[in-house]
Write a protein that holds these residues in place. Structure first.
Motif, PDB file in Angstrom:
ATOM      1  N   LYS A  46       0.828  -1.200   0.000  1.00 39.36           N
ATOM      2  CA  LYS A  46       0.000   0.000   0.000  1.00 39.36           C
ATOM      3  C   LYS A  46       0.863   1.251   0.000  1.00 39.36           C
ATOM      4  N   ALA A  47       2.073   1.153   0.559  1.00 45.53           N
ATOM      5  CA  ALA A  47       2.994   2.291   0.622  1.00 45.53           C
ATOM      6  C   ALA A  47       4.290   1.932  -0.105  1.00 45.53           C
ATOM      7  N   LYS A  48       4.848   2.901  -0.798  1.00 45.81           N
ATOM      8  CA  LYS A  48       6.130   2.718  -1.466  1.00 45.81           C
ATOM      9  C   LYS A  48       7.278   3.304  -0.666  1.00 45.81           C
ATOM     10  N   ARG A  49       6.955   4.238   0.213  1.00 45.71           N
ATOM     11  CA  ARG A  49       8.012   4.975   0.921  1.00 45.71           C
ATOM     12  C   ARG A  49       7.467   5.471   2.249  1.00 45.71           C
ATOM     13  N   VAL A  50       8.381   5.858   3.136  1.00 42.57           N
ATOM     14  CA  VAL A  50       8.012   6.319   4.477  1.00 42.57           C
ATOM     15  C   VAL A  50       8.723   7.633   4.771  1.00 42.57           C
ATOM     16  N   ILE A  51       7.982   8.592   5.331  1.00 44.10           N
ATOM     17  CA  ILE A  51       8.556   9.807   5.901  1.00 44.10           C
ATOM     18  C   ILE A  51       8.285   9.771   7.396  1.00 44.10           C
ATOM     19  N   HIS A  52       9.352   9.734   8.184  1.00 40.47           N
ATOM     20  CA  HIS A  52       9.238   9.622   9.637  1.00 40.47           C
ATOM     21  C   HIS A  52       9.585  10.975  10.252  1.00 40.47           C
ATOM     22  N   ARG A 307      10.739  16.384  -1.484  1.00 42.56           N
ATOM     23  CA  ARG A 307      11.562  16.348  -2.696  1.00 42.56           C
ATOM     24  C   ARG A 307      12.263  14.998  -2.831  1.00 42.56           C
ATOM     25  N   LEU A 308      12.747  14.459  -1.741  1.00 38.69           N
ATOM     26  CA  LEU A 308      13.432  13.168  -1.789  1.00 38.69           C
ATOM     27  C   LEU A 308      12.450  12.040  -2.049  1.00 38.69           C
ATOM     28  N   ALA A 309      11.286  12.113  -1.423  1.00 36.33           N
ATOM     29  CA  ALA A 309      10.283  11.060  -1.611  1.00 36.33           C
ATOM     30  C   ALA A 309       9.839  10.978  -3.066  1.00 36.33           C
ATOM     31  N   GLU A 310       9.625  12.133  -3.702  1.00 33.48           N
ATOM     32  CA  GLU A 310       9.166  12.102  -5.088  1.00 33.48           C
ATOM     33  C   GLU A 310      10.258  11.665  -6.041  1.00 33.48           C
ATOM     34  N   ARG A 311      11.496  11.622  -5.565  1.00 29.80           N
ATOM     35  CA  ARG A 311      12.611  11.130  -6.383  1.00 29.80           C
ATOM     36  C   ARG A 311      12.986   9.695  -6.050  1.00 29.80           C
ATOM     37  N   GLY A 312      12.144   9.022  -5.297  1.00 33.73           N
ATOM     38  CA  GLY A 312      12.336   7.597  -5.083  1.00 33.73           C
ATOM     39  C   GLY A 312      13.119   7.205  -3.858  1.00 33.73           C
ATOM     40  N   VAL A 313      13.406   8.143  -2.951  1.00 32.71           N
ATOM     41  CA  VAL A 313      14.089   7.771  -1.711  1.00 32.71           C
ATOM     42  C   VAL A 313      13.097   6.991  -0.851  1.00 32.71           C
ATOM     43  N   ARG A 314      13.489   5.824  -0.432  1.00 28.28           N
ATOM     44  CA  ARG A 314      12.582   4.894   0.230  1.00 28.28           C
ATOM     45  C   ARG A 314      12.176   5.353   1.631  1.00 28.28           C
ATOM     46  N   PHE A 315      13.123   5.916   2.386  1.00 28.10           N
ATOM     47  CA  PHE A 315      12.866   6.252   3.781  1.00 28.10           C
ATOM     48  C   PHE A 315      13.573   7.552   4.116  1.00 28.10           C
ATOM     49  N   VAL A 316      12.794   8.533   4.575  1.00 28.43           N
ATOM     50  CA  VAL A 316      13.351   9.812   4.997  1.00 28.43           C
ATOM     51  C   VAL A 316      12.933  10.054   6.441  1.00 28.43           C
ATOM     52  N   GLN A 317      13.909  10.281   7.297  1.00 31.82           N
ATOM     53  CA  GLN A 317      13.637  10.672   8.672  1.00 31.82           C
ATOM     54  C   GLN A 317      13.947  12.154   8.830  1.00 31.82           C
ATOM     55  N   VAL A 318      13.028  12.881   9.460  1.00 30.58           N
ATOM     56  CA  VAL A 318      13.247  14.293   9.760  1.00 30.58           C
ATOM     57  C   VAL A 318      13.211  14.448  11.265  1.00 30.58           C
ATOM     58  N   TYR A 319      14.379  14.627  11.873  1.00 34.06           N
ATOM     59  CA  TYR A 319      14.447  14.892  13.309  1.00 34.06           C
ATOM     60  C   TYR A 319      14.108  16.356  13.550  1.00 34.06           C
ATOM     61  N   TYR A 320      13.344  16.612  14.624  1.00 32.51           N
ATOM     62  CA  TYR A 320      12.900  17.974  14.878  1.00 32.51           C
ATOM     63  C   TYR A 320      14.069  18.936  15.060  1.00 32.51           C
ATOM     64  N   GLY A 321      15.100  18.520  15.783  1.00 29.76           N
ATOM     65  CA  GLY A 321      16.202  19.442  16.030  1.00 29.76           C
ATOM     66  C   GLY A 321      17.373  18.783  16.712  1.00 29.76           C
ATOM     67  N   ASN A 322      18.337  19.577  17.085  1.00 26.63           N
ATOM     68  CA  ASN A 322      19.560  19.108  17.727  1.00 26.63           C
ATOM     69  C   ASN A 322      19.256  18.604  19.138  1.00 26.63           C
ATOM     70  N   LEU A 360       0.238  11.030  -1.455  1.00 29.52           N
ATOM     71  CA  LEU A 360      -0.103  10.653  -0.083  1.00 29.52           C
ATOM     72  C   LEU A 360      -0.614   9.222  -0.009  1.00 29.52           C
ATOM     73  N   GLU A 361      -1.288   8.774  -1.052  1.00 33.87           N
ATOM     74  CA  GLU A 361      -1.864   7.429  -1.020  1.00 33.87           C
ATOM     75  C   GLU A 361      -0.808   6.332  -0.945  1.00 33.87           C
ATOM     76  N   ASP A 362       0.406   6.605  -1.429  1.00 30.54           N
ATOM     77  CA  ASP A 362       1.452   5.578  -1.319  1.00 30.54           C
ATOM     78  C   ASP A 362       2.690   6.082  -0.574  1.00 30.54           C
ATOM     79  N   THR A 363       2.539   7.166   0.181  1.00 32.06           N
ATOM     80  CA  THR A 363       3.602   7.643   1.068  1.00 32.06           C
ATOM     81  C   THR A 363       3.082   7.597   2.491  1.00 32.06           C
ATOM     82  N   LEU A 364       3.714   6.819   3.346  1.00 32.21           N
ATOM     83  CA  LEU A 364       3.301   6.695   4.739  1.00 32.21           C
ATOM     84  C   LEU A 364       4.050   7.731   5.579  1.00 32.21           C
ATOM     85  N   ILE A 365       3.302   8.590   6.261  1.00 34.17           N
ATOM     86  CA  ILE A 365       3.892   9.538   7.207  1.00 34.17           C
ATOM     87  C   ILE A 365       3.704   8.985   8.611  1.00 34.17           C
TER      88      ILE A 365
END
Length: 464
Positions: A46-52, A307-322, A360-365
């Motif tokens: 159902k999902a191709k990629r994940v943004i955490h 931008r990374l997700a739409e270019r096929g990056v499988r998993f992107v993690q975004v940490y809030y801060g330092n 959004l339908e195939d990107t899991l947040i």
């Protein structure tokens, strides 16, 4: 070496200069699409990629997605059940001063601290009954990212790549964005005993200049053709060395794995010279898009993730801060509104942006921290860690929106109804990616390992 043919010496001299500007990037990540450890999904995904979206430090669920009106009635008291093990001693019940409203067609209650995000609640599944095993940052971060408090296991992103490979051979398949260093740092995105081509690429996006986010990306000495010839030569020499060691099979496997991983790192870095700068260049976005996401490190991280997700990056993690910005042991009520203001607009924009692009339908947040916080006070105006029951949420990627799953007790001390352990969370994410968490295994040290160890249940109730 003095007796070697001149051609061999020339080859070594040439290879010694290989990657003259790519080494740092190459060492950071190593994925080529053909190196996936498995054949692909076990069943239709159902999902191709994940943004955490990772709120390092641990947000308090009672401020945001899990209202507890009884805290006001019994403020200052210490009811039965308050003596759960947390990191530090706490006092009486501390009510949240922030109001909740039912939002969207679903009527899911959301805090006034998140007015923009609340407009998208019909796309969000709030998980109110998540629980973990440890109240300390280090072990909790490891469990949320690696599935165990043991610091020698692969991260979930590494497991995703091992199972599915990458969709874009010109970019890393697993990217970690943080404007600084989260606690425990790179062990949270390591590949451990999985082949090293599956580890995450750490990008410090405290500056959004691609040349600074990706230092040493370009080779200033050799043109593209020369670099290509160097890499082809290195691959040929590795084949020759492997053939020469064919009599020692175990050594061949070990050495070949190391050689292949190093070579793939150089291959990825080589390709990134020509695509990486474009992917990380936010100036290529319209003014309207930049304005929609807002300003700040987290806003930039969310836009980079898209931008990374739409270019096929499988998993992107975004940490809030330092460090651990959500770790509010004191001054909690004054700090949380500032934190929420920084995440509200960017996350809302990310959901809307993905939705408008049909992604959004195939990107899991996935949103959340390593644990939650206590409904009791610490230092009078702070909250301690609470791993017994906390909230996360998921959106897109095959998840039902406009719903809550699970419940904590009346005060929010622990998960009580439809409890969801971190292992269940990981099993469910893998399922949405088309992977059976019990079948995604890797043989190491005489046994089969997996992200969920010997635990985990797919929570079918939240899957569309």
């Amino acid at each position: 070496m003095l007796n070697e043919p001149k051609s061999t010496i020339d080859r070594r001299q040439l290879l010694g200069q290989l990657g003259g500007g790519m080494g740092m990037l190459g060492a950071a990540h190593l994925l080529a699409s053909e190196s996936s450890g498995n054949a692909g999904p076990h069943f239709p995904a159902k999902a191709k990629r994940v943004i955490h979206l990772f709120m390092n430090g641990g947000p308090y669920q009672g401020d945001l997605f899990d209202p507890k009106p009884l805290l006001q009635k019994y403020a200052g008291t210490r009811p039965p059940g308050a003596d759960l093990l947390t990191e530090r001693p706490t006092g009486g019940l501390l009510p949240s001063p922030f109001q909740f409203r039912q939002r969207g067609e679903s009527g899911v209650p959301v805090s006034e601290l998140l007015p923009k995000l609340s407009r998208h609640i019909d796309d969000i599944c709030v998980l109110r009954s998540v629980h973990a095993d440890n109240p300390n940052h280090g072990p909790a971060l490891l469990q949320m990212n690696n599935g165990t408090i043991t610091p020698t296991r692969p991260s979930m992103g590494a497991w995703f790549l091992y199972g599915l490979g990458s969709e874009n051979a010109n970019l890393p398949g697993y990217v970690v964005l943080c404007p600084g260093r989260p606690v425990r740092f790179s062990i949270l995105w390591n590949s451990a005993f999985l082949p090293s081509e599956y580890q995450g690429t750490y990008i410090n996006h405290s500056t959004i200049d691609p040349e600074k986010m990706l230092p040493h990306l370009r080779n200033m000495r050799w043109n593209r053709q020369t670099q290509r010839e160097q890499l082809d030569l290195l691959r040929q020499l590795n084949v020759e060395q492997t053939a020469a060691q064919a009599s020692a099979q175990s050594a061949v496997h070990r050495d070949r794995s190391m050689l292949d991983a190093r070579l793939e790192s150089m291959e990825t870095a080589f390709r990134m010279q020509f695509e990486g700068s474009e992917a990380f260049d936010l100036d290529r976005e319209t003014k309207q898009t930049r304005a929609a996401y807002g300003d700040g490190h987290f806003a930039n991280g969310c836009l980079l993730a898209r931008r990374l997700a739409e270019r096929g990056v499988r998993f992107v993690q975004v940490y809030y801060g330092n460090g651990q910005p959500w770790d509010t042991h004191s001054g909690h009520d004054g700090t949380v509104p500032k934190l929420c203001k920084n995440i509200d607009q960017p996350i809302a924009a990310l959901i809307a942006d993905l939705k408008s692009r049909g992604m959004l339908e195939d990107t899991l947040i996935v949103w959340g921290g390593e644990f939650g916080r206590t409904p009791t006070s610490e230092n009078g105006n702070g909250r301690d860690h609470n791993h017994h029951g906390f909230s996360m949420w998921m959106a897109g990627g095959g998840v039902k929106g406009g719903m809550t799953y699970g419940e904590t007790d009346d005060f929010g001390f622990r998960a009580m109804v439809d409890k969801m352990h971190v292992h269940d969370l990981h099993a469910t994410i893998l399922h949405l990616l088309g992977l059976d968490h019990e079948r995604l295994t890797y043989r190491h040290a005489g046994r089969d390992f997996r992200l969920t160890d010997v635990h985990g249940r797919v929570v079918d109730e939240i899957i569309a």
